[in-house]
Design a protein around this motif. Structure first.
Motif, PDB file in Angstrom:
ATOM      1  N   VAL A 361      69.442  26.568 -71.339  1.00  0.00           N
ATOM      2  CA  VAL A 361      68.495  27.555 -70.806  1.00  0.00           C
ATOM      3  C   VAL A 361      67.638  26.883 -69.730  1.00  0.00           C
ATOM      4  CG1 VAL A 361      66.435  28.916 -71.346  1.00  0.00           C
ATOM      5  CG2 VAL A 361      68.419  29.017 -72.850  1.00  0.00           C
ATOM      6  N   GLY A 362      67.100  25.710 -70.060  1.00  0.00           N
ATOM      7  CA  GLY A 362      66.270  24.981 -69.102  1.00  0.00           C
ATOM      8  C   GLY A 362      67.038  24.644 -67.834  1.00  0.00           C
ATOM      9  N   ALA A 363      68.284  24.183 -68.015  1.00  0.00           N
ATOM     10  CA  ALA A 363      69.099  23.802 -66.857  1.00  0.00           C
ATOM     11  C   ALA A 363      69.381  25.008 -65.974  1.00  0.00           C
ATOM     12  CB  ALA A 363      70.398  23.163 -67.333  1.00  0.00           C
ATOM     13  N   SER A 364      69.615  26.171 -66.596  1.00  0.00           N
ATOM     14  CA  SER A 364      69.924  27.376 -65.814  1.00  0.00           C
ATOM     15  C   SER A 364      68.712  27.798 -64.989  1.00  0.00           C
ATOM     16  CB  SER A 364      70.322  28.523 -66.741  1.00  0.00           C
ATOM     17  OG  SER A 364      71.375  28.130 -67.573  1.00  0.00           O
ATOM     18  N   ILE A 365      67.541  27.780 -65.623  1.00  0.00           N
ATOM     19  CA  ILE A 365      66.330  28.197 -64.908  1.00  0.00           C
ATOM     20  C   ILE A 365      66.074  27.259 -63.734  1.00  0.00           C
ATOM     21  CG2 ILE A 365      63.822  28.435 -65.108  1.00  0.00           C
ATOM     22  CD1 ILE A 365      64.333  29.307 -68.039  1.00  0.00           C
ATOM     23  N   ASP A 374      59.850  34.666 -57.817  1.00  0.00           N
ATOM     24  CA  ASP A 374      58.999  35.841 -58.014  1.00  0.00           C
ATOM     25  C   ASP A 374      59.032  36.366 -59.439  1.00  0.00           C
ATOM     26  OD1 ASP A 374      58.026  35.880 -55.518  1.00  0.00           O
ATOM     27  OD2 ASP A 374      59.509  37.293 -54.697  1.00  0.00           O
ATOM     28  N   HIS A 375      59.775  35.702 -60.295  1.00  0.00           N
ATOM     29  CA  HIS A 375      59.935  36.212 -61.653  1.00  0.00           C
ATOM     30  C   HIS A 375      59.782  35.091 -62.662  1.00  0.00           C
ATOM     31  CE1 HIS A 375      62.109  39.114 -59.123  1.00  0.00           C
ATOM     32  NE2 HIS A 375      61.667  40.014 -59.987  1.00  0.00           N
ATOM     33  N   PRO A 376      58.575  34.918 -63.203  1.00  0.00           N
ATOM     34  CA  PRO A 376      58.409  33.879 -64.231  1.00  0.00           C
ATOM     35  C   PRO A 376      59.308  34.193 -65.434  1.00  0.00           C
ATOM     36  CG  PRO A 376      56.502  35.341 -64.142  1.00  0.00           C
ATOM     37  CD  PRO A 376      57.350  35.673 -62.953  1.00  0.00           C
ATOM     38  N   VAL A 377      59.955  33.175 -65.948  1.00  0.00           N
ATOM     39  CA  VAL A 377      60.830  33.387 -67.100  1.00  0.00           C
ATOM     40  C   VAL A 377      60.100  32.932 -68.353  1.00  0.00           C
ATOM     41  CG1 VAL A 377      63.039  32.853 -68.145  1.00  0.00           C
ATOM     42  CG2 VAL A 377      62.841  32.982 -65.660  1.00  0.00           C
ATOM     43  N   LYS A 378      59.982  33.854 -69.305  1.00  0.00           N
ATOM     44  CA  LYS A 378      59.359  33.498 -70.589  1.00  0.00           C
ATOM     45  C   LYS A 378      60.481  33.260 -71.596  1.00  0.00           C
ATOM     46  CE  LYS A 378      55.155  36.177 -69.930  1.00  0.00           C
ATOM     47  NZ  LYS A 378      54.592  37.507 -70.234  1.00  0.00           N
ATOM     48  N   VAL A 379      60.513  32.054 -72.111  1.00  0.00           N
ATOM     49  CA  VAL A 379      61.590  31.699 -73.042  1.00  0.00           C
ATOM     50  C   VAL A 379      61.051  31.675 -74.465  1.00  0.00           C
ATOM     51  CG1 VAL A 379      63.297  29.949 -73.628  1.00  0.00           C
ATOM     52  CG2 VAL A 379      62.674  30.320 -71.235  1.00  0.00           C
ATOM     53  N   HIS A 380      61.691  32.443 -75.342  1.00  0.00           N
ATOM     54  CA  HIS A 380      61.325  32.391 -76.765  1.00  0.00           C
ATOM     55  C   HIS A 380      62.569  32.047 -77.561  1.00  0.00           C
ATOM     56  CE1 HIS A 380      57.539  34.417 -75.865  1.00  0.00           C
ATOM     57  NE2 HIS A 380      58.242  35.198 -75.076  1.00  0.00           N
ATOM     58  N   ALA A 415      57.831  39.675 -65.292  1.00  0.00           N
ATOM     59  CA  ALA A 415      58.425  38.553 -66.020  1.00  0.00           C
ATOM     60  C   ALA A 415      59.823  38.909 -66.525  1.00  0.00           C
ATOM     61  CB  ALA A 415      57.538  38.176 -67.200  1.00  0.00           C
ATOM     62  N   ILE A 416      60.646  37.872 -66.649  1.00  0.00           N
ATOM     63  CA  ILE A 416      61.940  38.027 -67.306  1.00  0.00           C
ATOM     64  C   ILE A 416      61.810  37.307 -68.641  1.00  0.00           C
ATOM     65  CG2 ILE A 416      64.377  37.421 -67.212  1.00  0.00           C
ATOM     66  CD1 ILE A 416      64.081  37.428 -64.147  1.00  0.00           C
ATOM     67  N   GLU A 417      62.268  37.951 -69.700  1.00  0.00           N
ATOM     68  CA  GLU A 417      62.147  37.308 -71.006  1.00  0.00           C
ATOM     69  C   GLU A 417      63.522  36.906 -71.517  1.00  0.00           C
ATOM     70  OE1 GLU A 417      59.617  39.664 -73.728  1.00  0.00           O
ATOM     71  OE2 GLU A 417      58.889  40.480 -71.820  1.00  0.00           O
ATOM     72  N   LEU A 418      63.549  35.719 -72.112  1.00  0.00           N
ATOM     73  CA  LEU A 418      64.808  35.256 -72.691  1.00  0.00           C
ATOM     74  C   LEU A 418      64.539  34.931 -74.161  1.00  0.00           C
ATOM     75  CD1 LEU A 418      67.334  32.904 -71.012  1.00  0.00           C
ATOM     76  CD2 LEU A 418      66.820  32.678 -73.433  1.00  0.00           C
ATOM     77  N   HIS A 419      65.187  35.670 -75.053  1.00  0.00           N
ATOM     78  CA  HIS A 419      64.985  35.458 -76.488  1.00  0.00           C
ATOM     79  C   HIS A 419      66.262  34.920 -77.115  1.00  0.00           C
ATOM     80  CE1 HIS A 419      61.254  38.092 -77.169  1.00  0.00           C
ATOM     81  NE2 HIS A 419      61.358  37.816 -75.891  1.00  0.00           N
ATOM     82  N   GLY A 420      66.097  33.999 -78.045  1.00  0.00           N
ATOM     83  CA  GLY A 420      67.263  33.520 -78.782  1.00  0.00           C
ATOM     84  C   GLY A 420      66.920  33.420 -80.248  1.00  0.00           C
TER      85      GLY A 420
ATOM     86  N   ALA B 212      61.438  23.981 -72.964  1.00  0.00           N
ATOM     87  CA  ALA B 212      62.565  24.808 -72.542  1.00  0.00           C
ATOM     88  C   ALA B 212      62.729  24.792 -71.026  1.00  0.00           C
ATOM     89  CB  ALA B 212      62.377  26.250 -73.028  1.00  0.00           C
ATOM     90  N   GLN B 213      61.685  24.393 -70.301  1.00  0.00           N
ATOM     91  CA  GLN B 213      61.801  24.281 -68.848  1.00  0.00           C
ATOM     92  C   GLN B 213      61.268  22.917 -68.422  1.00  0.00           C
ATOM     93  OE1 GLN B 213      60.775  27.829 -66.545  1.00  0.00           O
ATOM     94  NE2 GLN B 213      60.567  28.971 -68.453  1.00  0.00           N
ATOM     95  N   PRO B 214      62.003  21.853 -68.779  1.00  0.00           N
ATOM     96  CA  PRO B 214      61.512  20.497 -68.537  1.00  0.00           C
ATOM     97  C   PRO B 214      61.376  20.210 -67.046  1.00  0.00           C
ATOM     98  CG  PRO B 214      63.809  20.450 -69.163  1.00  0.00           C
ATOM     99  CD  PRO B 214      63.354  21.869 -69.335  1.00  0.00           C
TER     100      PRO B 214
END
Lengths: 509, 229
Positions: A361-365, A374-380, A415-420, B212-214
């Motif tokens: 997930v981190g690598a993709s962002i 323009d779109h903060p990604v919120k990762v949960h 925001a874009i949210e990513l839930h797992g 998650a976003q290092p």
């Protein structure tokens, strides 16, 4: 004397044998009559006994028994006084008759036993030889037809029977006749019973009047390879124990031959597939190299216009920037097409490794970088998420495509949210946006190639992004679906099977 | 007084060489070009470049072999340009001694940033690695084996520390999974990539603002990890 002569049987019918026996006894009587005055009666008895022995050897047990009785009668009537009558003058002749009869019958018996043994040995030898020849032929067989031809010849010569070979259909669970069964009526349900079992099964008599068809499972090392149906010629009755054991041996030989053919087929198709695969991947990588090289030059050259001294006029710089953007876009499209070609070719080799979802997930962002500005990604991601086995490069592709899609359609600064989270046997990942969501109709076909959502017509794209996601997720054994959130915005949710994650021991220190 | 850095560009496609030269010259470097392995080796031994930018798909041989030849006598930083999307080639090149890679196509800005970073490290290396490394809110004292975040000591396990120190002593360099596994867990564990991933995850939990976003302990997907100061 050859065995065939010793066996004798097939040469004469029952009536002929009786006639020959009577003739032999009559001939002996005729021969001995002129010698009556010169020979003792004991020697005449010897002549009759010789005749019985001869008949026993030549004509078999029944004829010899007949010869024994007739000889005693002839001896009594023609040689023992008073002649030409069954009456005996001296009682001691009764003993002579008795001894003569017993001797004749004993000779008959032993000769018959000997004959039978010799016959059996001969038959066994012929069968062994025939099986050996069959084994040799089967070892060289390169197709099922060869196997069947060899089997047919063998059965014809050994048992006067006809075979039908039944092989599994392409699913491998039911048998079908592999040859036109004009000479033999096959009862497919009986064959099926034999195929699923380990012992032979007798067919009912409906197969044809007087025909007995027996079904032998062809037992391979791992599974039954088919069924051999053997129909015996009319009037032969039930197959004997010897025939059955011969057929059993035949069935194993045929099974081994079919198994060998099967594995040869498997080896050939694996080799074929490997060659095709290698060819395809070398074409794809050559294509990929050849397409990417000029694109790289275009992207870089357009970009380098900004570095030219003295600087270009602003209008030219605008054009160079547009060139750069279009080249980057083209690169993306070409990449998608190549990826889809690779995935669509089937047999994608996944490099599955156990890893935390968080990392990809981190690598993709990070990879999307500017595209998500323009779109903060919120990762949960649930802290308790297990390690999941997936191909990191491909999963990065999935996440990038989903995040990029979300960013493309959601209003700026939303925001874009990513839930797992774990849901039973799967880990479910959802990417949610605050855009217009997906149209109510045609939601399933969103994941088909070259299909684009209703809202998408105005924005650039080929409709390959979601198809690629679907191909990758399904290659991992997961599912993917699109939906709308009750509070507005679209959500794409995909799952990955949990499996059996390895345990990472804590450090003892 | 500083001398201009020398950069050798090895690439068979003329148009790509052309814009790479423009970008690199913008960084105040002298550029030498080679279109094949043989010319590259000659040029490298003659001009002793401070940086080699190398395309992996050269017509007269594999770029990976060139790296191995080069590494026999030089520790010059090597930046790989790879047109292939296959990760194997990058891993092979990195294991052979390359420092970083760029996947084609790439922008001029990206290229200049990598060139700057590699040249800076090459120059900085002459003074030996610094015993104290700072990134984000974290300070690691490599001589005293001390990790602090916002001035407070952070507990790291021995394996975590070993992993961290290897990453920190190669700033900016992409370290392959195999390489890290061998260094930290030993040669027997080079296939157990999940160990590496789990421990990098631990380090991120302890040292990154958003694990998650290092921003510093970065994943190079399918290849390895990189410490970004």
């Amino acid at each position: 004397m050859t065995f065939e002569e010793l066996a004798g049987e097939p040469r004469y019918g029952a009536h002929a044998r009786t006639a020959l026996t009577l003739t032999a006894c009559a001939a002996t009587t005729a021969l001995a009559t002129p010698l009556r005055d010169h020979l003792d009666l004991a020697n005449i008895v010897m002549l009759f006994l010789l005749t019985v022995l001869f008949v026993a050897v030549k004509l078999g047990r029944n004829a010899a028994i007949l010869a024994s009785v007739v000889s005693v009668l002839c001896f009594d009537v023609f040689f023992v006084p008073p002649r030409l009558s069954l009456v005996v003058s001296n009682v001691q002749y009764v003993v002579t008759f008795a001894v003569m009869l017993v001797t004749a019958l004993t000779t008959t018996h032993f000769t018959a036993v000997l004959r039978q043994r010799a016959e059996e040995a001969g038959r066994r030898e012929r069968r062994t030889q025939a099986l050996y020849d069959l084994a040799k032929r089967l070892a060289g067989a390169i197709s099922v037809d060869h196997v069947l031809a060899a089997t047919r010849e063998f059965l014809q010569s050994q048992l006067a029977a006809a075979p039908v070979l039944l092989l599994p259909d392409k699913h491998g669970d039911t048998v079908i006749a592999s040859t036109p069964a004009d000479e033999v009526q096959v009862e497919i349900h009986v064959a099926q019973v034999a195929f699923e079992g380990t012992a032979f099964v007798r067919g009912s008599d409906v197969g044809g009047p007087g025909r007995h068809t027996t079904y032998f499972p062809l037992r391979g090392s791992t599974r039954n390879r088919g069924v051999l149906a053997v129909a015996f010629a009319e009037g032969d009755g039930e197959p004997s124990a010897a025939s059955l054991s011969l057929l059993d041996a035949l069935a194993s030989l045929v099974a081994v031959a079919l198994e060998r053919l099967h594995y040869a087929d498997v080896a050939r198709s694996v080799e074929m597939r490997m060659l095709t695969e290698r060819l395809r991947s070398s074409i794809l990588s050559a294509l990929s190299h050849d397409l990417r090289t000029p694109l790289t030059a275009m992207v870089g050259l357009a970009d380098s216009l900004t570095l030219i001294k003295p600087p270009l006029p602003p209008a030219a710089l605008d054009v160079s920037q547009a060139l750069h953007q279009q080249a980057v876009r083209l690169t993306g499209l070409v990449g998608n097409l190549l990826d889809m070609a690779r995935l669509n070719a089937g047999n994608v080799t996944l490099r599955r490794e156990w890893q935390p979802l968080e990392e990809v997930v981190g690598a993709s962002i990070k990879m999307l970088g500017e595209a998500l500005a323009d779109h903060p990604v919120k990762v949960h991601l649930d802290r308790s998420l297990p390690l999941v086995a997936f191909d990191a490069v491909l999963m990065e592709r999935v996440l990038c495509n989903l995040l990029e899609n979300a960013a493309k359609y959601a209003p700026a600064h939303s925001a874009i949210e990513l839930h797992g989270k774990r849901e039973g046997d799967v880990v479910a990942v959802s990417v949610m946006d605050h855009g217009p969501g997906f149209a109510a109709t045609g939601r399933e076909s969103l994941f088909d190639m070259f299909v684009r959502g209703v809202h998408e017509t105005a924005s650039p794209g080929t409709g390959l992004g979601l198809a690629i996601c679907k191909a990758i997720v399904e290659a991992h054994g997961g599912t993917i679906e699109a939906d709308n959130r009750p509070e507005g915005g679209g959500v794409v949710r995909f799952t990955l099977p949990v499996g059996n994650p390895p345990i990472v021991e804590d450090e003892s220190a | 007084m500083t001398t201009r850095a020398r950069v050798l560009v090895v690439e068979d496609e003329r148009q790509i060489r052309r814009f790479v030269r423009v970008a690199v010259e913008e960084e105040d470097c002298d550029v030498a070009e080679a279109a094949c392995v043989e010319a590259a080796l000659l040029e490298a031994s003659a001009s002793r470049p401070d940086l080699v930018i190398l395309d992996l798909g050269l017509p007269d041989g594999d770029g990976v072999d060139l790296i191995r030849d080069l590494r026999a006598w030089s520790d010059v930083p090597v930046l790989i340009l790879s047109a292939r999307s296959q990760e194997d080639d990058k891993i092979e090149a990195l294991d052979a001694g390359a420092d970083d890679y760029l996947t084609k196509p790439f922008g001029v800005g990206e290229l200049r940033a990598r060139v700057r970073a590699l040249l800076r490290r090459h120059v900085g290396r002459e003074g030996g690695p610094s015993p104290v490394v700072e990134f984000g809110r974290v300070v690691v004292d490599l001589t005293r084996r001390l990790v602090t975040r916002d001035g407070e000591a952070v507990h790291v396990t021995p394996i975590e520390y070993r992993l961290l120190s290897i990453l920190l002593t190669h700033p900016g360099k992409v370290l392959t999974q195999r390489n890290l596994l061998r260094e930290v867990w030993g040669p027997a564990r080079v296939e157990s990539t999940h160990y590496l991933r789990v421990y990098v995850g631990h380090l991120r939990q302890k040292l990154e603002d958003d694990p998650a976003q290092p921003r510093h302990l970065l994943t190079e997907t399918g290849v390895g990890y990189r410490f970004q100061p």
